[in-house]
Motif scaffolding. Structure first.
Motif, mmCIF file in Angstrom:
data_model
loop_
_atom_site.group_PDB
_atom_site.id
_atom_site.type_symbol
_atom_site.label_atom_id
_atom_site.label_comp_id
_atom_site.label_asym_id
_atom_site.label_seq_id
_atom_site.Cartn_x
_atom_site.Cartn_y
_atom_site.Cartn_z
ATOM 1 N N TRP A 33 -2.213 -4.982 -11.933
ATOM 2 C CA TRP A 33 -3.514 -4.850 -11.288
ATOM 3 C C TRP A 33 -4.015 -3.419 -11.393
ATOM 4 O O TRP A 33 -3.279 -2.506 -11.767
ATOM 5 N N CYS A 49 -10.591 -3.529 -9.686
ATOM 6 C CA CYS A 49 -10.864 -4.759 -10.439
ATOM 7 C C CYS A 49 -11.240 -5.909 -9.502
ATOM 8 O O CYS A 49 -10.415 -6.340 -8.694
ATOM 9 N N THR A 81 -20.022 -5.084 -10.674
ATOM 10 C CA THR A 81 -19.412 -6.397 -10.853
ATOM 11 C C THR A 81 -20.077 -7.371 -9.890
ATOM 12 O O THR A 81 -20.647 -6.972 -8.874
ATOM 13 N N TRP A 114 -6.029 -7.268 -16.726
ATOM 14 C CA TRP A 114 -6.012 -7.187 -15.261
ATOM 15 C C TRP A 114 -6.797 -8.385 -14.727
ATOM 16 O O TRP A 114 -7.952 -8.580 -15.152
ATOM 17 N N GLU A 137 -7.338 1.703 -14.776
ATOM 18 C CA GLU A 137 -8.392 1.588 -15.787
ATOM 19 C C GLU A 137 -9.219 2.863 -15.854
ATOM 20 O O GLU A 137 -9.426 3.417 -16.934
#
Length: 313
Positions: free
Chosen positions: A35, A39, A311, A110, A70
């Protein structure tokens, strides 16, 4: 040919545990979860992993989280530690800043789940969200038990997406992966510039207003009052913001030019006010009525806030 659990060497730190290796875990069923803290796909999966860890721990299950970053700020161990605390994660977490464990698994995603039997053999894997009942059945099979699935109810950003109404993709803002940028005259890399909103934004387009610098992985506001706007179609809208050490930065969210009211996300109030404190994903909008196309605008009260990605859910 059986694929065995690879070494768990190379983590810069372990949280909730001393360092573990395959020999320590032999005789236990192991679920390895890759993870990264910003995310949204991991955030929506995490309540299931957390519930399985708690429900099957006494039956012999060990969950091992592997945090592989990331974005650059996700390398900061304190950021990972705060994410672990915020999500009530009490299972071992390897802080894999150098991608050592990631490479040992030849992982590319992920979140990612690897299901390991008591002999250390990887028996199943799953990438991304979903497939929760099958994954839980796999764990039960490896543990030699059979029960009803554990009830899981994600809240806030952990809630399952409204897939039927989701028409806007994850959108990166930095120069290296950014797309759908609609400010007139386009972006300039690593250069402070005054940007303006276009007369109108098309669906899934975004733009800047005020003084900003567009870097490789984020956009940074250079003067108080700078804003970022996005035209989206989704129930939820989130924004990944990076930390500003030693400071808290206020921001204001408007939805179609007005305070979001009951459509505010968990990280803003009904008037749209929020505060950037930690580097993480911030939920700005959760539409409380029929999902439709909306324009989100975020204005920062001070300079130096860095935005990485939108997102949606």
């Amino acid at each position: 040919m059986a694929v065995h659990l690879p070494p768990l060497n190379g983590a810069v730190e372990w949280l909730n545990s001393e360092p573990l290796d395959p020999a320590d875990l032999r005789g236990r069923v192991v679920l390895v979860n890759f993870w990264t803290l910003t995310c949204i796909n991991w955030l929506r999966q995490e309540p299931y992993v957390r519930a399985w860890s708690q429900a099957y721990r006494d039956d012999g299950l060990v969950v091992v989280g592997v945090h592989t970053p990331e974005f650059s700020f996700e390398h900061e161990v304190d950021q990972v530690r705060r994410a672990v605390e915020a999500r009530s994660i009490d299972y071992p977490v390897a802080v894999d800043n150098d991608y050592a464990i990631w490479r040992a698994f030849d992982n590319h995603y992920w979140p990612a789940l690897y299901f390991v039997d008591t002999g250390g053999v990887i028996r199943d894997e799953h990438f991304g969200e979903g497939r929760y009942e099958q994954s839980e059945r796999t764990l039960q099979h490896l543990l030699g038990i059979e029960r009803d699935p554990v009830p899981v109810d994600g809240v806030g950003p952990e809630a399952e997406a409204d897939w039927d109404d989701l028409r806007t993709p994850e959108t990166y803002l930095g120069f290296s992966r950014g797309e759908h940028f609609a400010s007139p005259d386009g972006p300039a890399l690593d250069e402070r510039r005054a940007y303006h909103l276009p007369e109108r934004l098309g669906l899934n387009q975004w733009a800047l207003a005020g003084d900003w610098t567009i870097g490789a992985e984020s956009v940074t506001v250079d003067q108080a009052g700078g804003s970022i706007a996005f035209r989206f179609h989704a129930r939820d809208a989130h924004l990944v913001l990076g930390p500003v050490p030693g400071r808290s930065i206020p921001f204001r969210v408007l939805l179609d030019g007005e305070a979001p009211g009951p459509s505010h996300g968990v990280d803003v109030d009904a008037d749209g006010h929020g505060v950037l404190q930690d580097g993480r994903l911030y939920q700005l909008v959760r539409q409380d009525d029929a999902v439709r196309e909306r324009t989100l605008e975020v204005t920062f009260g001070e300079p130096d806030a860095a935005a990485y990605a939108f997102t949606f859910g």
